[in-house]
Design a protein around this motif. Structure first.
Motif, PDB file in Angstrom:
ATOM      1  N   VAL A  46     -12.172   7.657  -0.291  1.00 26.19           N
ATOM      2  CA  VAL A  46     -12.943   6.444   0.005  1.00 26.19           C
ATOM      3  C   VAL A  46     -12.873   6.159   1.502  1.00 26.19           C
ATOM      4  O   VAL A  46     -11.780   6.103   2.088  1.00 26.19           O
ATOM      5  N   ILE A  47     -14.038   5.978   2.110  1.00 28.74           N
ATOM      6  CA  ILE A  47     -14.156   5.780   3.553  1.00 28.74           C
ATOM      7  C   ILE A  47     -14.896   4.473   3.814  1.00 28.74           C
ATOM      8  O   ILE A  47     -15.834   4.127   3.092  1.00 28.74           O
ATOM      9  N   GLU A  48     -14.495   3.757   4.866  1.00 25.19           N
ATOM     10  CA  GLU A  48     -15.180   2.516   5.233  1.00 25.19           C
ATOM     11  C   GLU A  48     -15.355   2.445   6.743  1.00 25.19           C
ATOM     12  O   GLU A  48     -14.437   2.784   7.497  1.00 25.19           O
ATOM     13  N   GLU A  49     -16.541   2.019   7.158  1.00 21.40           N
ATOM     14  CA  GLU A  49     -16.830   1.835   8.579  1.00 21.40           C
ATOM     15  C   GLU A  49     -16.331   0.458   9.021  1.00 21.40           C
ATOM     16  O   GLU A  49     -16.601  -0.561   8.382  1.00 21.40           O
ATOM     17  N   LYS A  50     -15.561   0.463  10.122  1.00 21.29           N
ATOM     18  CA  LYS A  50     -15.084  -0.790  10.698  1.00 21.29           C
ATOM     19  C   LYS A  50     -15.197  -0.716  12.216  1.00 21.29           C
ATOM     20  O   LYS A  50     -14.598   0.159  12.834  1.00 21.29           O
ATOM     21  N   GLN A  51     -16.010  -1.592  12.783  1.00 18.38           N
ATOM     22  CA  GLN A  51     -16.138  -1.718  14.237  1.00 18.38           C
ATOM     23  C   GLN A  51     -16.403  -0.368  14.910  1.00 18.38           C
ATOM     24  O   GLN A  51     -15.790  -0.018  15.913  1.00 18.38           O
ATOM     25  N   GLY A  52     -17.306   0.397  14.313  1.00 21.44           N
ATOM     26  CA  GLY A  52     -17.738   1.648  14.908  1.00 21.44           C
ATOM     27  C   GLY A  52     -16.862   2.846  14.615  1.00 21.44           C
ATOM     28  O   GLY A  52     -17.135   3.944  15.106  1.00 21.44           O
ATOM     29  N   GLU A  53     -15.812   2.678  13.830  1.00 19.04           N
ATOM     30  CA  GLU A  53     -14.933   3.796  13.489  1.00 19.04           C
ATOM     31  C   GLU A  53     -14.830   3.940  11.976  1.00 19.04           C
ATOM     32  O   GLU A  53     -15.078   2.986  11.228  1.00 19.04           O
ATOM     33  N   LEU A  54     -14.459   5.142  11.550  1.00 19.28           N
ATOM     34  CA  LEU A  54     -14.303   5.414  10.123  1.00 19.28           C
ATOM     35  C   LEU A  54     -12.826   5.345   9.748  1.00 19.28           C
ATOM     36  O   LEU A  54     -11.975   5.983  10.373  1.00 19.28           O
ATOM     37  N   PHE A  55     -12.549   4.588   8.702  1.00 21.17           N
ATOM     38  CA  PHE A  55     -11.197   4.466   8.176  1.00 21.17           C
ATOM     39  C   PHE A  55     -11.178   4.979   6.744  1.00 21.17           C
ATOM     40  O   PHE A  55     -12.135   4.798   5.988  1.00 21.17           O
ATOM     41  N   GLU A  56     -10.059   5.617   6.383  1.00 21.05           N
ATOM     42  CA  GLU A  56      -9.890   5.978   4.987  1.00 21.05           C
ATOM     43  C   GLU A  56      -9.198   4.832   4.272  1.00 21.05           C
ATOM     44  O   GLU A  56      -8.175   4.312   4.726  1.00 21.05           O
ATOM     45  N   VAL A  57      -9.784   4.445   3.137  1.00 22.34           N
ATOM     46  CA  VAL A  57      -9.191   3.407   2.295  1.00 22.34           C
ATOM     47  C   VAL A  57      -8.209   4.100   1.350  1.00 22.34           C
ATOM     48  O   VAL A  57      -8.593   4.979   0.582  1.00 22.34           O
ATOM     49  N   MET A  58      -6.953   3.702   1.426  1.00 17.99           N
ATOM     50  CA  MET A  58      -5.899   4.337   0.648  1.00 17.99           C
ATOM     51  C   MET A  58      -5.224   3.311  -0.251  1.00 17.99           C
ATOM     52  O   MET A  58      -5.547   2.118  -0.210  1.00 17.99           O
ATOM     53  N   VAL A  59      -4.300   3.779  -1.071  1.00 14.81           N
ATOM     54  CA  VAL A  59      -3.620   2.911  -2.028  1.00 14.81           C
ATOM     55  C   VAL A  59      -2.154   2.795  -1.626  1.00 14.81           C
ATOM     56  O   VAL A  59      -1.445   3.807  -1.550  1.00 14.81           O
ATOM     57  N   GLY A  60      -1.718   1.577  -1.363  1.00 14.34           N
ATOM     58  CA  GLY A  60      -0.331   1.318  -0.994  1.00 14.34           C
ATOM     59  C   GLY A  60       0.255   0.218  -1.854  1.00 14.34           C
ATOM     60  O   GLY A  60      -0.252  -0.080  -2.945  1.00 14.34           O
ATOM     61  N   LEU A  61       1.317  -0.408  -1.359  1.00 18.41           N
ATOM     62  CA  LEU A  61       2.006  -1.458  -2.103  1.00 18.41           C
ATOM     63  C   LEU A  61       2.161  -2.710  -1.240  1.00 18.41           C
ATOM     64  O   LEU A  61       2.391  -2.623  -0.029  1.00 18.41           O
ATOM     65  N   THR A  62       2.061  -3.863  -1.880  1.00 20.28           N
ATOM     66  CA  THR A  62       2.360  -5.125  -1.224  1.00 20.28           C
ATOM     67  C   THR A  62       3.878  -5.295  -1.163  1.00 20.28           C
ATOM     68  O   THR A  62       4.619  -4.543  -1.810  1.00 20.28           O
ATOM     69  N   PRO A  63       4.385  -6.271  -0.406  1.00 21.37           N
ATOM     70  CA  PRO A  63       5.833  -6.522  -0.398  1.00 21.37           C
ATOM     71  C   PRO A  63       6.412  -6.784  -1.782  1.00 21.37           C
ATOM     72  O   PRO A  63       7.590  -6.501  -2.039  1.00 21.37           O
ATOM     73  N   SER A  64       5.585  -7.305  -2.704  1.00 25.72           N
ATOM     74  CA  SER A  64       6.049  -7.536  -4.078  1.00 25.72           C
ATOM     75  C   SER A  64       5.755  -6.350  -4.993  1.00 25.72           C
ATOM     76  O   SER A  64       5.816  -6.466  -6.221  1.00 25.72           O
ATOM     77  N   GLU A  65       5.416  -5.194  -4.387  1.00 27.06           N
ATOM     78  CA  GLU A  65       5.207  -3.930  -5.087  1.00 27.06           C
ATOM     79  C   GLU A  65       4.006  -3.948  -6.036  1.00 27.06           C
ATOM     80  O   GLU A  65       4.007  -3.310  -7.092  1.00 27.06           O
ATOM     81  N   GLU A  66       2.969  -4.665  -5.638  1.00 29.14           N
ATOM     82  CA  GLU A  66       1.696  -4.593  -6.337  1.00 29.14           C
ATOM     83  C   GLU A  66       0.813  -3.568  -5.636  1.00 29.14           C
ATOM     84  O   GLU A  66       0.866  -3.430  -4.408  1.00 29.14           O
ATOM     85  N   LEU A  67      -0.031  -2.847  -6.406  1.00 25.76           N
ATOM     86  CA  LEU A  67      -0.963  -1.899  -5.799  1.00 25.76           C
ATOM     87  C   LEU A  67      -1.969  -2.644  -4.929  1.00 25.76           C
ATOM     88  O   LEU A  67      -2.495  -3.696  -5.318  1.00 25.76           O
ATOM     89  N   THR A  68      -2.255  -2.091  -3.765  1.00 27.24           N
ATOM     90  CA  THR A  68      -3.199  -2.732  -2.852  1.00 27.24           C
ATOM     91  C   THR A  68      -3.868  -1.674  -1.983  1.00 27.24           C
ATOM     92  O   THR A  68      -3.364  -0.545  -1.863  1.00 27.24           O
TER      93      THR A  68
END
Length: 357
Positions: free
Chosen positions: A168-190
């Motif tokens: 999954v890729i998203e354009e932000k301010q003229g650049e391409l970022f990969e959208v990845m899956v990480g964890l919040t401080p409370s260990e929820e998927l984000t």
């Protein structure tokens, strides 16, 4: 270990403390122990999470049986059909029965291979097809390739490509970022963002992608591309029939597509957040139709047709199955088949794509 525990463990152990959406989908959908498709519960129909056309009525499979038979004879192919991602096997029996009814001599020469990764689904298919010596079931394309070598014939899939893992890729301010899956401080998927430097993604966008608008999110189907290349290199001569939902390049650029198409289906409800219910719901994306065409052309496949499913079925004899009757019972077989013909003739959610080599 639960599937959520496995996901969290991979995220924590990863270099960036995040995994790609592709990896998230691989685990959520295809994990051998806890993945959605591997689990021992019904996925389709009223008791499942979504409907498929073969599950609506067998008339769908019967029309496709005539399509396959005519194509194999017209193109002088080996009498071989490969169904990829057969699920619970709703398509197979009525397809074989119609081929036998339509052309008995052809049926007697036919070999029908099924490729299905789920042990649960393979067992269901084995039980359904136990009386057919012509049906052979394999857990992977690689296993089938080892068995038959170079291939001529028909390859068919129904709602297979939309379930392949994607980046999954998203354009932000003229650049391409990969959208990845990480964890919040409370260990929820984000979701987390990482500047995209992966050449596999950037090369795919350059070769097969389309103009990405400001703030737009897209799915990059590296898995689908690799699958098609694998099939293309194996197939010497034949046709690939793909039934799925997708968008053209022009449609992807519409503002309605700004957030991409990765979604979940759970108990027949569309779930906007793909991180909900990992392992317990289907995940799906719309395929890039023009990318599929370009990938095929790079591997000597001619783009024969891309038609809405309803129109394709009507053009190939769906209305021949309409029943003339005087039945008063609305639940009679004749009424049921006529309702199915009417519904299928208007089904424009899916496209039927035909590519030939």
């Amino acid at each position: 270990m639960t599937i959520l525990t496995k996901l969290k463990s991979e995220i924590v152990d990863s270099k960036d403390h995040a995994i790609t959406y592709e990896r998230f989908m691989e685990i959520s959908l295809y994990d051998e122990e806890h993945g959605y498709y591997s689990s021992n519960h019904k996925k389709t129909g009223k008791a499942g999470d979504f409907y498929t056309s073969p599950g609506v009525h067998e008339v769908f499979s019967r029309v496709m049986a005539r399509v396959f038979t005519s194509a194999i004879i017209a193109d002088d192919l080996h009498p071989v059909i490969v169904e990829m991602g057969a699920g619970e096997g709703d398509f197979i029996l009525s397809n074989l029965e119609e081929i036998q009814r339509y052309d008995k001599s052809f049926f007697e020469k036919l070999t029908y291979y099924v490729v299905e990764s789920s042990p649960y689904h393979r067992k269901i298919i084995e039980n359904k097809t136990k009386d057919y010596e012509s049906v052979h079931i394999y857990p992977s394309l690689e296993e089938l390739k080892r068995h038959i070598g170079v291939f001529q014939g028909i390859i068919f899939s129904n709602e297979l490509l939309d379930a392949f893992p994607v980046r999954v890729i998203e354009e932000k301010q003229g650049e391409l970022f990969e959208v990845m899956v990480g964890l919040t401080p409370s260990e929820e998927l984000t979701e987390v963002y990482k500047l995209c430097t992966d050449h596999a993604i950037l090369d795919w966008i350059e070769s097969y992608g389309y103009q990405i608008n400001k703030g737009q999110r897209i799915e990059v189907p590296l898995h689908m591309t690799n699958w098609f290349e694998n099939v293309a290199n194996w197939m010497e001569k034949g046709r690939i029939y793909t039934i799925d939902y997708g968008y053209t390049d022009e449609e992807w650029c519409h503002p309605a597509r700004r957030t991409g198409s990765l979604r979940g289906y759970y108990k027949h409800q569309l779930i906007q957040n793909p991180l909900e219910n990992p392992g317990r719901m289907d995940l799906t994306t719309h395929i890039s139709l023009d990318a599929l065409r370009r990938i095929g052309e790079d591997h000597q496949f001619k783009w024969i047709e891309c038609e809405f499913q309803g129109r394709f079925l009507v053009n190939n004899g769906l209305l021949d199955f309409v029943q003339n009757h005087n039945e008063q019972n609305p639940f009679s077989p004749a009424h049921k088949i006529n309702r199915a013909v009417n519904w299928l003739s208007q089904m424009n959610q899916f496209q039927v794509i035909v590519q030939r080599k």
